[in-house]
Design an enzyme around this catalytic site. Structure first.
Site, PDB file in Angstrom:
ATOM      1  N   HIS A 217       2.430   1.046   2.644  1.00 53.21           N
ATOM      2  CA  HIS A 217       2.651  -0.334   3.070  1.00 53.21           C
ATOM      3  C   HIS A 217       3.821  -0.462   4.031  1.00 53.21           C
ATOM      4  O   HIS A 217       4.382  -1.538   4.197  1.00 53.21           O
ATOM      5  CB  HIS A 217       2.904  -1.233   1.856  1.00 53.21           C
ATOM      6  CG  HIS A 217       1.733  -1.378   0.964  1.00 53.21           C
ATOM      7  ND1 HIS A 217       1.769  -1.090  -0.380  1.00 53.21           N
ATOM      8  CD2 HIS A 217       0.470  -1.770   1.233  1.00 53.21           C
ATOM      9  CE1 HIS A 217       0.579  -1.313  -0.905  1.00 53.21           C
ATOM     10  NE2 HIS A 217      -0.215  -1.715   0.049  1.00 53.21           N
ATOM     11  N   ASP A 392       7.775  -3.743   1.836  1.00 58.04           N
ATOM     12  CA  ASP A 392       6.834  -3.616   2.950  1.00 58.04           C
ATOM     13  C   ASP A 392       6.968  -4.708   4.001  1.00 58.04           C
ATOM     14  O   ASP A 392       6.192  -4.756   4.948  1.00 58.04           O
ATOM     15  CB  ASP A 392       5.394  -3.560   2.442  1.00 58.04           C
ATOM     16  CG  ASP A 392       5.064  -4.692   1.479  1.00 58.04           C
ATOM     17  OD1 ASP A 392       5.798  -5.707   1.518  1.00 58.04           O
ATOM     18  OD2 ASP A 392       4.115  -4.569   0.712  1.00 58.04           O
ATOM     19  N   GLY A 396       7.790 -12.765   3.614  1.00 62.76           N
ATOM     20  CA  GLY A 396       7.870 -14.051   4.309  1.00 62.76           C
ATOM     21  C   GLY A 396       6.500 -14.589   4.661  1.00 62.76           C
ATOM     22  O   GLY A 396       6.187 -15.763   4.418  1.00 62.76           O
ATOM     23  N   THR A 438       1.759  -9.793  -5.294  1.00 65.96           N
ATOM     24  CA  THR A 438       2.460 -10.041  -6.545  1.00 65.96           C
ATOM     25  C   THR A 438       2.968 -11.478  -6.601  1.00 65.96           C
ATOM     26  O   THR A 438       2.781 -12.185  -7.588  1.00 65.96           O
ATOM     27  CB  THR A 438       3.653  -9.074  -6.675  1.00 65.96           C
ATOM     28  OG1 THR A 438       3.187  -7.747  -6.466  1.00 65.96           O
ATOM     29  CG2 THR A 438       4.284  -9.192  -8.046  1.00 65.96           C
ATOM     30  N   GLY A 480       4.881 -10.874 -15.134  1.00 73.31           N
ATOM     31  CA  GLY A 480       5.644  -9.860 -14.422  1.00 73.31           C
ATOM     32  C   GLY A 480       6.244  -8.803 -15.317  1.00 73.31           C
ATOM     33  O   GLY A 480       6.716  -7.781 -14.829  1.00 73.31           O
TER      34      GLY A 480
END
Length: 507
Positions: A217, A392, A396, A438, A480
Protein backbone atom coordinates in the site's frame (compact mmCIF):
# COMPACT_ATOMS: atom_id res chain seq x y z
CA UNK A 1 3.12 9.93 -10.84
CA UNK A 2 -0.33 9.18 -12.21
CA UNK A 3 -0.80 11.34 -15.32
CA UNK A 4 -4.20 10.23 -16.63
CA UNK A 5 -7.34 10.92 -14.61
CA UNK A 6 -10.41 13.13 -14.49
CA UNK A 7 -11.36 13.50 -10.84
CA UNK A 8 -8.78 11.90 -8.50
CA UNK A 9 -11.59 10.94 -6.13
CA UNK A 10 -13.25 8.77 -8.80
CA UNK A 11 -10.04 7.34 -10.28
CA UNK A 12 -10.73 3.82 -9.00
CA UNK A 13 -14.33 3.83 -10.26
CA UNK A 14 -13.36 5.19 -13.67
CA UNK A 15 -10.60 2.61 -14.00
CA UNK A 16 -12.89 -0.29 -13.04
CA UNK A 17 -15.56 0.90 -15.48
CA UNK A 18 -13.00 1.00 -18.28
CA UNK A 19 -11.80 -2.49 -17.39
CA UNK A 20 -15.36 -3.84 -17.50
CA UNK A 21 -15.92 -2.34 -20.94
CA UNK A 22 -12.76 -3.99 -22.27
CA UNK A 23 -13.33 -7.39 -20.67
CA UNK A 24 -17.11 -7.70 -20.87
CA UNK A 25 -16.67 -11.26 -22.14
CA UNK A 26 -15.12 -12.23 -18.78
CA UNK A 27 -16.74 -10.05 -16.12
CA UNK A 28 -19.85 -8.07 -15.36
CA UNK A 29 -20.03 -5.23 -12.85
CA UNK A 30 -22.06 -5.48 -9.66
CA UNK A 31 -22.30 -3.20 -6.65
CA UNK A 32 -18.90 -3.37 -5.01
CA UNK A 33 -16.88 -5.02 -7.76
CA UNK A 34 -17.19 -7.62 -10.51
CA UNK A 35 -18.24 -11.26 -10.94
CA UNK A 36 -17.62 -13.79 -13.67
CA UNK A 37 -19.75 -13.25 -16.77
CA UNK A 38 -20.20 -17.02 -17.10
CA UNK A 39 -20.30 -18.50 -13.59
CA UNK A 40 -19.27 -21.97 -12.52
CA UNK A 41 -21.62 -24.88 -11.98
CA UNK A 42 -24.40 -24.73 -9.41
CA UNK A 43 -23.20 -25.91 -6.03
CA UNK A 44 -19.63 -24.71 -6.65
CA UNK A 45 -17.74 -22.86 -3.91
CA UNK A 46 -17.41 -19.19 -4.93
CA UNK A 47 -13.91 -17.83 -4.34
CA UNK A 48 -13.76 -14.04 -4.01
CA UNK A 49 -10.61 -11.94 -3.98
CA UNK A 50 -10.76 -8.51 -2.38
CA UNK A 51 -8.87 -5.37 -1.46
CA UNK A 52 -8.20 -1.79 -2.45
CA UNK A 53 -7.57 -0.45 -5.93
CA UNK A 54 -4.14 0.60 -7.14
CA UNK A 55 -2.79 -2.97 -7.31
CA UNK A 56 -3.92 -4.14 -10.77
CA UNK A 57 -4.06 -6.91 -11.89
CA UNK A 58 -4.86 -8.00 -8.37
CA UNK A 59 -7.81 -8.11 -7.69
CA UNK A 60 -10.32 -7.73 -10.48
CA UNK A 61 -7.84 -8.65 -13.21
CA UNK A 62 -7.90 -12.20 -11.83
CA UNK A 63 -11.59 -13.01 -12.32
CA UNK A 64 -12.40 -15.84 -14.71
CA UNK A 65 -12.37 -19.62 -15.15
CA UNK A 66 -9.71 -21.23 -12.97
CA UNK A 67 -9.38 -18.02 -10.98
CA UNK A 68 -11.83 -15.90 -8.98
CA UNK A 69 -15.60 -16.04 -9.17
CA UNK A 70 -15.63 -12.36 -8.25
CA UNK A 71 -13.57 -9.50 -6.87
CA UNK A 72 -14.53 -6.98 -4.21
CA UNK A 73 -12.97 -3.61 -5.04
CA UNK A 74 -12.22 -0.76 -2.63
CA UNK A 75 -10.87 2.74 -3.15
CA UNK A 76 -7.18 3.34 -3.79
CA UNK A 77 -5.22 1.43 -1.11
CA UNK A 78 -8.41 1.16 0.96
CA UNK A 79 -10.31 -1.96 1.92
CA UNK A 80 -13.76 -2.39 0.38
CA UNK A 81 -16.73 -1.88 2.67
CA UNK A 82 -18.65 -4.75 4.26
CA UNK A 83 -21.59 -3.83 2.06
CA UNK A 84 -19.44 -4.27 -1.05
CA UNK A 85 -18.26 -7.68 0.15
CA UNK A 86 -21.82 -8.77 0.87
CA UNK A 87 -23.06 -7.51 -2.50
CA UNK A 88 -20.40 -9.27 -4.57
CA UNK A 89 -20.79 -12.48 -2.58
CA UNK A 90 -24.55 -12.52 -3.13
CA UNK A 91 -24.03 -12.07 -6.86
CA UNK A 92 -21.32 -14.76 -7.09
CA UNK A 93 -22.87 -17.37 -4.80
CA UNK A 94 -23.65 -20.66 -6.59
CA UNK A 95 -24.95 -22.51 -3.55
CA UNK A 96 -21.68 -23.99 -2.29
CA UNK A 97 -20.79 -21.12 0.01
CA UNK A 98 -18.25 -18.34 -0.48
CA UNK A 99 -14.65 -17.83 0.60
CA UNK A 100 -13.20 -14.32 0.90
CA UNK A 101 -9.43 -14.25 0.34
CA UNK A 102 -7.43 -11.11 1.10
CA UNK A 103 -4.24 -9.72 2.62
CA UNK A 104 -3.92 -9.26 6.36
CA UNK A 105 -4.81 -5.58 6.77
CA UNK A 106 -7.06 -4.34 9.58
CA UNK A 107 -9.67 -2.74 7.32
CA UNK A 108 -9.95 -5.80 5.11
CA UNK A 109 -10.27 -8.12 8.09
CA UNK A 110 -13.01 -6.03 9.70
CA UNK A 111 -15.06 -5.46 6.59
CA UNK A 112 -14.89 -8.99 5.19
CA UNK A 113 -15.72 -10.47 8.58
CA UNK A 114 -18.75 -8.22 8.85
CA UNK A 115 -19.81 -9.22 5.33
CA UNK A 116 -19.41 -12.87 6.31
CA UNK A 117 -21.59 -12.39 9.39
CA UNK A 118 -24.33 -10.87 7.26
CA UNK A 119 -24.13 -13.70 4.73
CA UNK A 120 -24.25 -16.40 7.40
CA UNK A 121 -27.29 -14.73 8.95
CA UNK A 122 -29.00 -15.33 5.60
CA UNK A 123 -27.93 -18.96 5.44
CA UNK A 124 -24.92 -18.56 3.11
CA UNK A 125 -21.78 -20.30 4.38
CA UNK A 126 -19.03 -17.65 4.30
CA UNK A 127 -15.39 -18.31 5.18
CA UNK A 128 -12.22 -16.20 5.38
CA UNK A 129 -8.68 -17.00 4.24
CA UNK A 130 -6.33 -14.23 5.39
CA UNK A 131 -2.93 -14.12 3.68
CA UNK A 132 0.24 -13.52 5.72
CA UNK A 133 3.23 -14.02 3.41
CA UNK A 134 5.45 -10.94 4.05
CA UNK A 135 8.39 -12.25 6.08
CA UNK A 136 9.67 -8.79 7.04
CA UNK A 137 6.43 -7.42 8.50
CA UNK A 138 6.57 -9.58 11.65
CA UNK A 139 8.77 -12.28 13.17
CA UNK A 140 8.29 -16.03 12.97
CA UNK A 141 6.78 -15.94 16.46
CA UNK A 142 4.06 -13.58 15.22
CA UNK A 143 3.29 -14.94 11.76
CA UNK A 144 -0.39 -14.21 12.25
CA UNK A 145 0.48 -10.49 12.25
CA UNK A 146 2.25 -10.56 8.88
CA UNK A 147 0.65 -8.68 6.00
CA UNK A 148 -0.20 -10.09 2.61
CA UNK A 149 1.73 -8.90 -0.45
CA UNK A 150 2.31 -10.71 -3.76
CA UNK A 151 1.85 -14.08 -2.03
CA UNK A 152 -1.84 -13.24 -2.32
CA UNK A 153 -1.66 -14.56 -5.88
CA UNK A 154 -0.44 -17.99 -4.74
CA UNK A 155 -3.28 -18.45 -2.29
CA UNK A 156 -5.81 -17.05 -4.77
CA UNK A 157 -4.67 -19.52 -7.42
CA UNK A 158 -4.78 -22.54 -5.09
CA UNK A 159 -8.22 -21.65 -3.71
CA UNK A 160 -9.73 -21.11 -7.16
CA UNK A 161 -8.25 -24.28 -8.64
CA UNK A 162 -9.48 -26.30 -5.67
CA UNK A 163 -12.98 -24.86 -6.01
CA UNK A 164 -13.02 -25.71 -9.71
CA UNK A 165 -12.44 -29.40 -8.88
CA UNK A 166 -15.85 -29.44 -7.19
CA UNK A 167 -14.42 -29.81 -3.68
CA UNK A 168 -16.65 -28.74 -0.80
CA UNK A 169 -16.03 -25.55 1.14
CA UNK A 170 -14.19 -27.28 4.01
CA UNK A 171 -11.66 -28.79 1.61
CA UNK A 172 -11.22 -25.60 -0.42
CA UNK A 173 -10.62 -23.59 2.74
CA UNK A 174 -8.14 -26.18 4.05
CA UNK A 175 -6.09 -26.09 0.87
CA UNK A 176 -6.09 -22.28 0.82
CA UNK A 177 -4.80 -22.16 4.39
CA UNK A 178 -2.17 -24.79 3.57
CA UNK A 179 -0.98 -22.66 0.64
CA UNK A 180 -0.74 -19.62 2.91
CA UNK A 181 1.24 -21.59 5.52
CA UNK A 182 3.77 -22.60 2.85
CA UNK A 183 4.14 -19.19 1.13
CA UNK A 184 6.78 -16.54 1.88
CA UNK A 185 7.49 -13.17 0.22
CA UNK A 186 9.94 -10.28 0.51
CA UNK A 187 9.77 -6.90 -1.26
CA UNK A 188 12.09 -4.00 -2.08
CA UNK A 189 11.51 -0.55 -3.57
CA UNK A 190 13.61 1.87 -5.61
CA UNK A 191 11.10 4.76 -5.45
CA UNK A 192 7.77 5.54 -3.81
CA UNK A 193 4.33 5.63 -5.42
CA UNK A 194 2.09 8.66 -6.02
CA UNK A 195 -1.66 8.85 -5.46
CA UNK A 196 -3.76 10.09 -8.41
CA UNK A 197 -3.82 13.88 -8.38
CA UNK A 198 -0.89 14.17 -5.94
CA UNK A 199 2.32 15.96 -6.91
CA UNK A 200 4.66 14.01 -4.61
CA UNK A 201 5.12 10.33 -3.66
CA UNK A 202 3.91 8.79 -0.43
CA UNK A 203 7.53 8.12 0.52
CA UNK A 204 10.91 8.61 -1.07
CA UNK A 205 13.94 6.36 -1.45
CA UNK A 206 17.31 8.05 -1.24
CA UNK A 207 19.21 7.95 -4.54
CA UNK A 208 21.62 5.03 -4.71
CA UNK A 209 19.72 2.98 -2.10
CA UNK A 210 17.08 0.26 -1.91
CA UNK A 211 14.22 0.26 0.60
CA UNK A 212 13.85 -3.28 1.95
CA UNK A 213 10.54 -4.48 3.39
CA UNK A 214 8.10 -2.12 1.68
CA UNK A 215 4.33 -2.65 1.87
CA UNK A 216 1.96 -3.11 -1.03
CA UNK A 217 0.00 0.00 0.00
CA UNK A 218 2.94 2.31 -0.43
CA UNK A 219 4.26 1.93 3.10
CA UNK A 220 7.97 2.79 3.26
CA UNK A 221 10.60 0.11 3.71
CA UNK A 222 11.88 -1.10 7.06
CA UNK A 223 15.55 -0.45 6.26
CA UNK A 224 17.66 1.18 3.56
CA UNK A 225 20.66 -0.54 1.96
CA UNK A 226 23.04 0.59 -0.81
CA UNK A 227 22.01 -0.18 -4.38
CA UNK A 228 23.51 -3.47 -5.51
CA UNK A 229 23.80 -5.40 -8.79
CA UNK A 230 21.21 -7.99 -9.75
CA UNK A 231 23.22 -10.99 -8.63
CA UNK A 232 23.67 -9.54 -5.12
CA UNK A 233 20.02 -8.51 -4.90
CA UNK A 234 19.04 -12.04 -5.92
CA UNK A 235 21.16 -13.47 -3.10
CA UNK A 236 19.54 -11.05 -0.60
CA UNK A 237 16.01 -12.06 -1.59
CA UNK A 238 16.55 -15.80 -1.93
CA UNK A 239 18.61 -16.24 1.22
CA UNK A 240 16.03 -14.45 3.37
CA UNK A 241 13.18 -16.59 2.07
CA UNK A 242 15.11 -19.84 2.41
CA UNK A 243 15.76 -19.00 6.07
CA UNK A 244 12.09 -19.80 6.65
CA UNK A 245 11.77 -22.78 4.35
CA UNK A 246 9.05 -25.08 5.76
CA UNK A 247 10.86 -28.04 4.11
CA UNK A 248 14.58 -28.23 3.22
CA UNK A 249 14.18 -29.12 -0.46
CA UNK A 250 11.66 -30.22 -3.06
CA UNK A 251 9.53 -28.19 -5.44
CA UNK A 252 8.74 -24.48 -5.21
CA UNK A 253 6.44 -22.25 -7.18
CA UNK A 254 7.83 -18.75 -7.63
CA UNK A 255 6.61 -15.25 -8.45
CA UNK A 256 8.98 -12.39 -9.28
CA UNK A 257 6.59 -9.48 -9.18
CA UNK A 258 7.04 -5.92 -10.46
CA UNK A 259 5.38 -3.17 -8.46
CA UNK A 260 4.32 -0.89 -11.30
CA UNK A 261 7.35 0.91 -12.73
CA UNK A 262 9.96 -1.82 -13.01
CA UNK A 263 10.35 -3.00 -16.58
CA UNK A 264 9.92 -6.64 -17.52
CA UNK A 265 13.44 -6.70 -18.95
CA UNK A 266 14.82 -5.79 -15.52
CA UNK A 267 12.79 -8.55 -13.90
CA UNK A 268 14.12 -11.05 -16.43
CA UNK A 269 17.69 -10.00 -15.58
CA UNK A 270 17.00 -10.62 -11.89
CA UNK A 271 15.27 -13.95 -12.52
CA UNK A 272 18.34 -15.05 -14.48
CA UNK A 273 20.20 -14.88 -11.17
CA UNK A 274 17.41 -16.12 -8.89
CA UNK A 275 16.66 -19.47 -10.55
CA UNK A 276 20.24 -20.84 -10.30
CA UNK A 277 20.32 -19.94 -6.60
CA UNK A 278 17.15 -21.94 -5.97
CA UNK A 279 18.42 -24.88 -8.00
CA UNK A 280 21.76 -24.84 -6.20
CA UNK A 281 19.83 -25.01 -2.92
CA UNK A 282 18.19 -28.23 -4.08
CA UNK A 283 14.85 -26.95 -5.33
CA UNK A 284 12.96 -27.71 -8.53
CA UNK A 285 11.29 -24.49 -9.72
CA UNK A 286 7.74 -25.21 -10.97
CA UNK A 287 5.93 -22.87 -13.37
CA UNK A 288 7.56 -19.59 -12.26
CA UNK A 289 5.70 -16.33 -12.95
CA UNK A 290 7.63 -13.15 -13.76
CA UNK A 291 5.82 -9.87 -14.41
CA UNK A 292 3.52 -7.25 -12.92
CA UNK A 293 0.95 -9.19 -10.90
CA UNK A 294 0.47 -7.21 -7.68
CA UNK A 295 1.42 -3.57 -8.19
CA UNK A 296 1.40 -0.41 -6.12
CA UNK A 297 0.43 2.32 -8.59
CA UNK A 298 3.69 3.70 -10.05
CA UNK A 299 6.12 2.31 -7.48
CA UNK A 300 9.48 1.15 -8.78
CA UNK A 301 10.27 -2.06 -6.97
CA UNK A 302 9.69 -5.79 -6.87
CA UNK A 303 8.98 -8.74 -4.65
CA UNK A 304 9.93 -12.40 -4.65
CA UNK A 305 7.45 -15.04 -3.52
CA UNK A 306 8.07 -18.75 -3.00
CA UNK A 307 5.48 -21.43 -2.25
CA UNK A 308 6.75 -24.80 -1.09
CA UNK A 309 4.64 -27.28 -3.06
CA UNK A 310 3.57 -30.78 -2.05
CA UNK A 311 1.54 -33.46 -3.81
CA UNK A 312 -1.70 -31.59 -3.06
CA UNK A 313 -0.62 -28.05 -3.95
CA UNK A 314 1.48 -28.70 -7.07
CA UNK A 315 -1.42 -29.74 -9.36
CA UNK A 316 -3.47 -26.76 -8.20
CA UNK A 317 -0.58 -24.34 -8.81
CA UNK A 318 -0.21 -25.74 -12.35
CA UNK A 319 -3.95 -25.96 -13.11
CA UNK A 320 -5.30 -24.00 -16.13
CA UNK A 321 -6.65 -20.50 -15.59
CA UNK A 322 -8.08 -17.80 -17.84
CA UNK A 323 -8.58 -14.25 -16.63
CA UNK A 324 -7.86 -10.82 -18.06
CA UNK A 325 -4.36 -10.66 -16.58
CA UNK A 326 -3.37 -14.20 -15.59
CA UNK A 327 -3.54 -17.18 -17.93
CA UNK A 328 -2.12 -20.65 -17.65
CA UNK A 329 -2.72 -23.65 -19.90
CA UNK A 330 -5.97 -24.13 -21.83
CA UNK A 331 -9.36 -23.59 -20.23
CA UNK A 332 -12.74 -24.66 -21.56
CA UNK A 333 -15.10 -22.36 -19.70
CA UNK A 334 -18.03 -24.61 -18.85
CA UNK A 335 -20.89 -22.45 -17.64
CA UNK A 336 -24.32 -22.95 -16.23
CA UNK A 337 -25.45 -19.95 -18.26
CA UNK A 338 -24.94 -16.21 -17.97
CA UNK A 339 -26.32 -14.64 -14.82
CA UNK A 340 -29.00 -12.01 -14.73
CA UNK A 341 -27.61 -8.64 -15.79
CA UNK A 342 -29.67 -6.70 -13.29
CA UNK A 343 -27.61 -5.50 -10.35
CA UNK A 344 -29.00 -5.67 -6.82
CA UNK A 345 -29.01 -2.12 -5.52
CA UNK A 346 -28.18 -1.41 -1.90
CA UNK A 347 -31.29 -1.82 0.23
CA UNK A 348 -32.64 1.54 1.34
CA UNK A 349 -33.12 2.16 5.03
CA UNK A 350 -36.85 2.31 5.69
CA UNK A 351 -38.00 4.38 8.66
CA UNK A 352 -40.94 6.02 10.39
CA UNK A 353 -40.72 9.81 10.79
CA UNK A 354 -39.41 10.97 14.15
CA UNK A 355 -41.19 13.19 16.61
CA UNK A 356 -41.00 16.96 15.99
CA UNK A 357 -38.38 17.27 18.75
CA UNK A 358 -36.25 14.55 17.23
CA UNK A 359 -36.62 16.03 13.74
CA UNK A 360 -35.33 19.36 15.05
CA UNK A 361 -32.34 17.57 16.60
CA UNK A 362 -31.79 15.80 13.28
CA UNK A 363 -31.55 19.13 11.47
CA UNK A 364 -28.98 20.35 13.98
CA UNK A 365 -27.02 17.10 13.60
CA UNK A 366 -27.09 17.34 9.80
CA UNK A 367 -25.72 20.87 10.05
CA UNK A 368 -22.96 19.58 12.32
CA UNK A 369 -22.05 16.90 9.80
CA UNK A 370 -21.82 19.62 7.15
CA UNK A 371 -19.43 21.63 9.31
CA UNK A 372 -17.34 18.52 9.92
CA UNK A 373 -17.23 17.93 6.17
CA UNK A 374 -15.82 21.42 5.65
CA UNK A 375 -13.15 20.77 8.28
CA UNK A 376 -12.15 17.42 6.80
CA UNK A 377 -11.99 18.91 3.32
CA UNK A 378 -9.55 21.56 4.56
CA UNK A 379 -7.47 18.93 6.39
CA UNK A 380 -7.40 16.27 3.65
CA UNK A 381 -3.81 16.87 2.53
CA UNK A 382 -2.49 17.10 6.08
CA UNK A 383 -4.24 13.87 7.12
CA UNK A 384 -2.71 12.13 4.12
CA UNK A 385 0.75 13.52 4.93
CA UNK A 386 0.54 12.34 8.54
CA UNK A 387 -0.71 8.91 7.49
CA UNK A 388 2.14 8.50 4.99
CA UNK A 389 4.73 8.67 7.78
CA UNK A 390 3.96 5.11 8.86
CA UNK A 391 1.01 4.09 6.70
CA UNK A 392 -0.25 4.28 3.14
CA UNK A 393 -1.18 7.97 2.91
CA UNK A 394 -4.83 7.44 2.04
CA UNK A 395 -6.44 8.56 5.30
CA UNK A 396 -7.32 12.07 4.19
CA UNK A 397 -9.00 10.86 1.02
CA UNK A 398 -10.76 8.05 2.86
CA UNK A 399 -12.12 10.38 5.54
CA UNK A 400 -13.31 12.88 2.95
CA UNK A 401 -15.02 10.22 0.90
CA UNK A 402 -16.74 8.83 3.99
CA UNK A 403 -18.00 12.12 5.34
CA UNK A 404 -19.19 13.29 1.90
CA UNK A 405 -21.32 10.14 1.74
CA UNK A 406 -22.55 10.69 5.30
CA UNK A 407 -23.42 14.33 4.58
CA UNK A 408 -25.32 13.37 1.43
CA UNK A 409 -27.25 10.62 3.21
CA UNK A 410 -28.10 12.85 6.16
CA UNK A 411 -29.44 15.63 3.96
CA UNK A 412 -31.46 13.12 1.93
CA UNK A 413 -33.11 11.74 5.09
CA UNK A 414 -34.32 15.14 6.38
CA UNK A 415 -37.20 15.74 3.88
CA UNK A 416 -38.75 12.38 4.86
CA UNK A 417 -38.92 13.41 8.51
CA UNK A 418 -35.97 11.45 9.88
CA UNK A 419 -35.38 11.71 13.58
CA UNK A 420 -31.86 12.13 14.90
CA UNK A 421 -31.37 8.40 15.46
CA UNK A 422 -32.37 7.52 11.92
CA UNK A 423 -30.30 10.36 10.50
CA UNK A 424 -27.15 9.06 12.21
CA UNK A 425 -28.04 5.54 11.11
CA UNK A 426 -28.29 6.68 7.48
CA UNK A 427 -25.09 8.71 7.74
CA UNK A 428 -23.17 5.84 9.33
CA UNK A 429 -24.38 3.29 6.78
CA UNK A 430 -23.39 5.58 3.92
CA UNK A 431 -19.97 6.29 5.44
CA UNK A 432 -19.18 2.59 5.88
CA UNK A 433 -20.46 1.61 2.43
CA UNK A 434 -18.67 4.32 0.47
CA UNK A 435 -15.42 4.84 2.35
CA UNK A 436 -14.37 1.28 3.12
CA UNK A 437 -11.08 0.83 4.94
CA UNK A 438 -10.55 0.55 8.66
CA UNK A 439 -11.79 4.06 9.40
CA UNK A 440 -14.84 3.52 7.19
CA UNK A 441 -16.19 0.57 9.12
CA UNK A 442 -15.30 2.17 12.47
CA UNK A 443 -16.90 5.53 11.75
CA UNK A 444 -19.94 3.92 10.14
CA UNK A 445 -20.58 1.48 12.98
CA UNK A 446 -19.86 4.03 15.70
CA UNK A 447 -22.24 6.62 14.22
CA UNK A 448 -24.97 4.00 13.96
CA UNK A 449 -24.38 3.02 17.59
CA UNK A 450 -24.74 6.67 18.64
CA UNK A 451 -27.94 6.91 16.60
CA UNK A 452 -29.38 3.82 18.28
CA UNK A 453 -28.92 5.48 21.68
CA UNK A 454 -30.60 8.75 20.61
CA UNK A 455 -33.55 7.21 18.77
CA UNK A 456 -36.35 9.14 17.08
CA UNK A 457 -38.93 9.57 19.82
CA UNK A 458 -37.72 12.58 21.81
CA UNK A 459 -35.45 15.58 21.81
CA UNK A 460 -31.75 15.44 22.66
CA UNK A 461 -30.48 16.68 26.00
CA UNK A 462 -26.96 17.00 27.33
CA UNK A 463 -27.11 13.60 29.00
CA UNK A 464 -28.33 11.99 25.78
CA UNK A 465 -25.35 13.46 23.92
CA UNK A 466 -22.97 12.02 26.51
CA UNK A 467 -24.67 8.61 26.28
CA UNK A 468 -24.35 8.65 22.50
CA UNK A 469 -20.67 9.60 22.69
CA UNK A 470 -19.99 6.71 25.05
CA UNK A 471 -21.79 4.31 22.69
CA UNK A 472 -19.58 5.67 19.90
CA UNK A 473 -16.37 5.02 21.86
CA UNK A 474 -17.39 1.56 23.08
CA UNK A 475 -18.08 0.56 19.47
CA UNK A 476 -14.61 1.69 18.47
CA UNK A 477 -13.11 -0.44 21.25
CA UNK A 478 -15.19 -3.51 20.38
CA UNK A 479 -14.61 -3.49 16.63
CA UNK A 480 -11.05 -2.17 16.70
CA UNK A 481 -10.05 -4.38 19.64
CA UNK A 482 -8.14 -1.44 21.10
CA UNK A 483 -7.42 0.08 24.49
CA UNK A 484 -6.19 3.47 25.58
CA UNK A 485 -2.60 4.29 24.58
CA UNK A 486 -2.69 1.95 21.58
CA UNK A 487 -2.19 5.12 19.51
CA UNK A 488 -5.50 4.98 17.65
CA UNK A 489 -8.38 7.43 17.32
CA UNK A 490 -9.82 5.78 20.45
CA UNK A 491 -7.24 7.80 22.40
CA UNK A 492 -8.96 10.98 21.19
CA UNK A 493 -12.54 9.72 21.42
CA UNK A 494 -12.42 8.63 25.07
CA UNK A 495 -11.37 11.99 26.59
CA UNK A 496 -13.83 13.76 24.29
CA UNK A 497 -16.66 11.55 25.57
CA UNK A 498 -15.51 12.07 29.16
CA UNK A 499 -15.53 15.85 28.68
CA UNK A 500 -19.08 15.68 27.30
CA UNK A 501 -20.20 13.62 30.30
CA UNK A 502 -18.61 16.09 32.73
CA UNK A 503 -20.24 19.04 30.93
CA UNK A 504 -23.63 17.31 31.02
CA UNK A 505 -23.35 16.64 34.74
CA UNK A 506 -22.60 20.33 35.30
CA UNK A 507 -25.47 21.46 33.12
Amino acid sequence: MTHIFNNPESFDEDSLNGFCKIHKDLVRPVVGGVVRRNPGAKGKVAVLYGGGSGHYPIFYGLVGPGMADGAVVGNIFTSPSAHYGYSVARAANRGGGVIFAYGNYAGDVMNFQLAGEQLRAEGIDARQVVITDDVLSAGVDEIEKRRGIAGDLVVFKILAAAADTGADIDEVERLGRLANDRTRSIGVAFSGCTMPGADHPLFTVEPGTIAVGLGLHGEPGLESVPMEPANELAKRLVSRLLEEAPVPSGRVGAILNGLGATKYEELFVLWNDIQPLLEDAGYEVVDPEVGELATSLDMAGLSLTLVWLNEELAPLWKAPAYSAAFRKGAVIAASAGAMDEAETAAAEIQFTPGTPESQRAAKQTAAGIGRALDAIRRAEDELGRLDAVAGDGDHGRGMLRGIVAADTAAKAALPDGAGVGTLLNCAGAAWAADAGGTSGVLWGSALRAAGAVLGDSSGVGLGDIADAAEAFTSTLARLGKVSLQDKTMYDAAVPAAASLRAAAEHG
